[in-house]
Every structure is written in structure tokens, then in C-alpha cells.
Design a protein around this motif. Structure first.
Motif, PDB file in Angstrom:
ATOM      1  N   PHE A  70      37.855  25.010   8.576  1.00  0.00           N
ATOM      2  CA  PHE A  70      37.373  25.818   9.700  1.00  0.00           C
ATOM      3  C   PHE A  70      37.018  24.949  10.903  1.00  0.00           C
ATOM      4  CE2 PHE A  70      36.081  29.215   6.492  1.00  0.00           C
ATOM      5  CZ  PHE A  70      37.175  30.012   6.794  1.00  0.00           C
ATOM      6  N   TYR A  71      36.322  23.855  10.647  1.00  0.00           N
ATOM      7  CA  TYR A  71      35.970  22.957  11.748  1.00  0.00           C
ATOM      8  C   TYR A  71      37.206  22.326  12.376  1.00  0.00           C
ATOM      9  CZ  TYR A  71      31.021  23.190  10.437  1.00  0.00           C
ATOM     10  OH  TYR A  71      29.744  23.613  10.180  1.00  0.00           O
ATOM     11  N   SER A  72      38.219  22.052  11.564  1.00  0.00           N
ATOM     12  CA  SER A  72      39.453  21.459  12.089  1.00  0.00           C
ATOM     13  C   SER A  72      40.214  22.426  12.987  1.00  0.00           C
ATOM     14  CB  SER A  72      40.365  21.021  10.943  1.00  0.00           C
ATOM     15  OG  SER A  72      39.789  19.967  10.218  1.00  0.00           O
ATOM     16  N   ALA A  73      40.005  23.713  12.815  1.00  0.00           N
ATOM     17  CA  ALA A  73      40.712  24.706  13.632  1.00  0.00           C
ATOM     18  C   ALA A  73      40.104  24.853  15.024  1.00  0.00           C
ATOM     19  CB  ALA A  73      40.707  26.054  12.921  1.00  0.00           C
ATOM     20  N   ILE A  74      38.833  24.544  15.167  1.00  0.00           N
ATOM     21  CA  ILE A  74      38.137  24.764  16.449  1.00  0.00           C
ATOM     22  C   ILE A  74      38.807  24.038  17.622  1.00  0.00           C
ATOM     23  CG2 ILE A  74      35.954  24.357  17.689  1.00  0.00           C
ATOM     24  CD1 ILE A  74      34.519  25.004  15.022  1.00  0.00           C
ATOM     25  N   PRO A  75      39.146  22.741  17.510  1.00  0.00           N
ATOM     26  CA  PRO A  75      39.794  22.084  18.652  1.00  0.00           C
ATOM     27  C   PRO A  75      41.132  22.711  19.035  1.00  0.00           C
ATOM     28  CG  PRO A  75      38.961  20.453  17.106  1.00  0.00           C
ATOM     29  CD  PRO A  75      38.818  21.780  16.451  1.00  0.00           C
ATOM     30  N   PHE A  76      41.868  23.214  18.068  1.00  0.00           N
ATOM     31  CA  PHE A  76      43.185  23.775  18.370  1.00  0.00           C
ATOM     32  C   PHE A  76      43.083  25.175  18.956  1.00  0.00           C
ATOM     33  CE2 PHE A  76      43.823  20.466  15.232  1.00  0.00           C
ATOM     34  CZ  PHE A  76      44.740  19.686  15.909  1.00  0.00           C
ATOM     35  N   ILE A  77      42.053  25.916  18.594  1.00  0.00           N
ATOM     36  CA  ILE A  77      41.805  27.211  19.243  1.00  0.00           C
ATOM     37  C   ILE A  77      41.435  26.974  20.703  1.00  0.00           C
ATOM     38  CG2 ILE A  77      40.256  29.205  19.285  1.00  0.00           C
ATOM     39  CD1 ILE A  77      40.137  28.914  16.168  1.00  0.00           C
ATOM     40  N   THR A  78      40.585  25.978  20.931  1.00  0.00           N
ATOM     41  CA  THR A  78      40.225  25.607  22.304  1.00  0.00           C
ATOM     42  C   THR A  78      41.450  25.175  23.089  1.00  0.00           C
ATOM     43  OG1 THR A  78      38.102  24.841  21.447  1.00  0.00           O
ATOM     44  CG2 THR A  78      38.682  24.145  23.669  1.00  0.00           C
ATOM     45  N   ALA A  79      42.323  24.407  22.453  1.00  0.00           N
ATOM     46  CA  ALA A  79      43.539  23.931  23.122  1.00  0.00           C
ATOM     47  C   ALA A  79      44.464  25.094  23.481  1.00  0.00           C
ATOM     48  CB  ALA A  79      44.267  22.934  22.230  1.00  0.00           C
ATOM     49  N   THR A  80      44.545  26.089  22.617  1.00  0.00           N
ATOM     50  CA  THR A  80      45.400  27.246  22.896  1.00  0.00           C
ATOM     51  C   THR A  80      44.941  27.971  24.151  1.00  0.00           C
ATOM     52  OG1 THR A  80      45.810  27.503  20.526  1.00  0.00           O
ATOM     53  CG2 THR A  80      46.295  29.397  21.919  1.00  0.00           C
ATOM     54  N   VAL A  81      43.653  28.183  24.271  1.00  0.00           N
ATOM     55  CA  VAL A  81      43.111  28.845  25.465  1.00  0.00           C
ATOM     56  C   VAL A  81      43.357  27.973  26.702  1.00  0.00           C
ATOM     57  CG1 VAL A  81      40.987  29.674  26.563  1.00  0.00           C
ATOM     58  CG2 VAL A  81      41.410  30.134  24.141  1.00  0.00           C
ATOM     59  N   GLY A  82      43.095  26.674  26.570  1.00  0.00           N
ATOM     60  CA  GLY A  82      43.295  25.764  27.700  1.00  0.00           C
ATOM     61  C   GLY A  82      44.742  25.685  28.153  1.00  0.00           C
ATOM     62  N   MET A  83      45.667  25.654  27.195  1.00  0.00           N
ATOM     63  CA  MET A  83      47.095  25.607  27.544  1.00  0.00           C
ATOM     64  C   MET A  83      47.491  26.834  28.356  1.00  0.00           C
ATOM     65  SD  MET A  83      48.622  24.223  23.944  1.00  0.00           S
ATOM     66  CE  MET A  83      50.231  24.883  24.222  1.00  0.00           C
ATOM     67  N   PHE A  84      47.022  27.990  27.943  1.00  0.00           N
ATOM     68  CA  PHE A  84      47.337  29.214  28.663  1.00  0.00           C
ATOM     69  C   PHE A  84      46.795  29.171  30.088  1.00  0.00           C
ATOM     70  CE2 PHE A  84      46.029  33.474  29.999  1.00  0.00           C
ATOM     71  CZ  PHE A  84      47.270  34.092  30.059  1.00  0.00           C
TER      72      PHE A  84
END
Length: 181
Positions: A70-84
Motif C-alpha cells: 500500500f505504501y509503495s502505491a502512494i508515490p505512483f498514484i501521486t505521479a499519475t495525478v501529476g502526469m495528467f
């Protein structure tokens, strides 16, 4: 072909074309090396996070597999929003360099800060999330820069692969239209 397409083709073949970039010319161009170095730094940071994030989280005190995931997913969720958001902003303003450079620099600073805060899980996740988002934002916008810089035959192939034809069908990598005579 329609008469308009025939006229456009005739006009395009009679225009004087610039000399295409040869391999030797590309090797002499310092901008190619600058773009290669920028890409190396961006992709190096992406691989660093992809390979070492679980280990960094373990050193900050996470030992169970489920919370680690779960903690490993947090940076990539943030990255998805930032990329958009950065991609949208870059397209809206038609600016690419700063939309790639600023996130890359913020990412580098955040990686350095994350290396210094490995004892605190909250700070580590904050800085790794900012770094991951910055790297993926820079990576997303980066690939529009070489295609705008390169001219000649190499650029023509890239433009054709995503351009719809007059009848609305896409050519190139996606789908080839049936030939009509």
C-alpha cells in the motif's frame, strides 16, 4: 484520392525540402547529447524508485508485506495525478522544456531529501512521492521535445503515425485504411 489531396501532394512534392539529418550530422549535434543526458537522468531516477522503493520503506520501519504494498502505491498514484496535470498544462501553454525541466529538478531535490529522511516513514513517503511525480511528469513531457527538434524524414514518420486521414481513419501504427482506387 480527392482533388484536394492530389493538389496538396503535388504542392508538397514541388516544394524545396531541407536536407535530412544524416547520422554523421546527428552525432555532431550537441543538442542530441543534451537530450540524451536529460533522458538518462530522468530514466535513472525512475528505475531507482522502481527498484529501491520497497527496500527504502523497509528501512523506515515497514516490515509487513500488505502495508509495504500500500505504501509503495502512494508515490505512483501521486505521479499519475501529476502526469495528467503537467501534460494538460504543457499542451495548453504549448511549452515543453520548462514543463520537463522543472519537475526533473524538483525530483532530484526530493530524492536527495528522501535519502536524508529514511528514519521517518511520513517524510520518506512525502519526498519519494514528490520525486516520483516529478520524474514521471518530466518523462511524459520530455518525449515531445525530440520530435519537435528533429526535422526531415525522421519527423515525418512520427507525424504520420498519429495523424488521421481525410476520411477520419488513422494510418501508421494504429490501423491501415483499405486502398480505394
Amino acid at each position: 484520392m480527392s482533388p484536394a489531396e492530389k493538389q496538396e501532394l503535388a504542392l508538397a512534392t514541388t516544394r524545396r525540402r531541407p536536407a535530412p539529418h544524416g547520422f554523421a550530422q546527428v552525432l555532431k549535434d550537441p543538442m542530441i547529447y543534451l537530450m540524451a543526458a536529460a533522458y538518462f537522468c530522468i530514466i535513472g531516477g525512475i528505475y531507482l524508485v522502481n527498484f529501491w522503493l520497497p527496500e527504502m520503506l523497509k528501512t523506515s520501519g515497514v516490515s509487513d508485506a500488505m502495508p509495504l504494498g500500500f505504501y509503495s502505491a502512494i508515490p505512483f498514484i501521486t505521479a499519475t495525478v501529476g502526469m495528467f496535470l503537467v501534460g494538460r498544462s504543457s499542451d495548453h501553454s504549448k511549452e515543453r522544456r520548462w514543463h520537463s525541466a522543472i519537475p526533473a529538478l524538483v525530483s532530484a531535490a526530493s530524492l536527495a531529501a528522501a535519502a536524508m529522511t529514511s528514519n521517518s516513514l511520513g517524510l520518506l513517503l512525502l519526498f519519494i512521492s514528490i520525486a516520483t511525480a516529478g520524474m514521471w511528469m518530466a518523462y511524459t513531457v520530455f518525449w515531445s521535445i525530440p520530435s519537435r527538434y528533429l526535422k526531415g524524414i525522421s519527423a515525418a514518420g512520427g507525424k504520420l503515425s498519429g495523424k488521421p486521414s481525410a476520411d477520419g481513419r488513422r494510418h501508421g501504427r494504429r490501423r491501415v485504411s483499405p486502398r480505394r482506387d
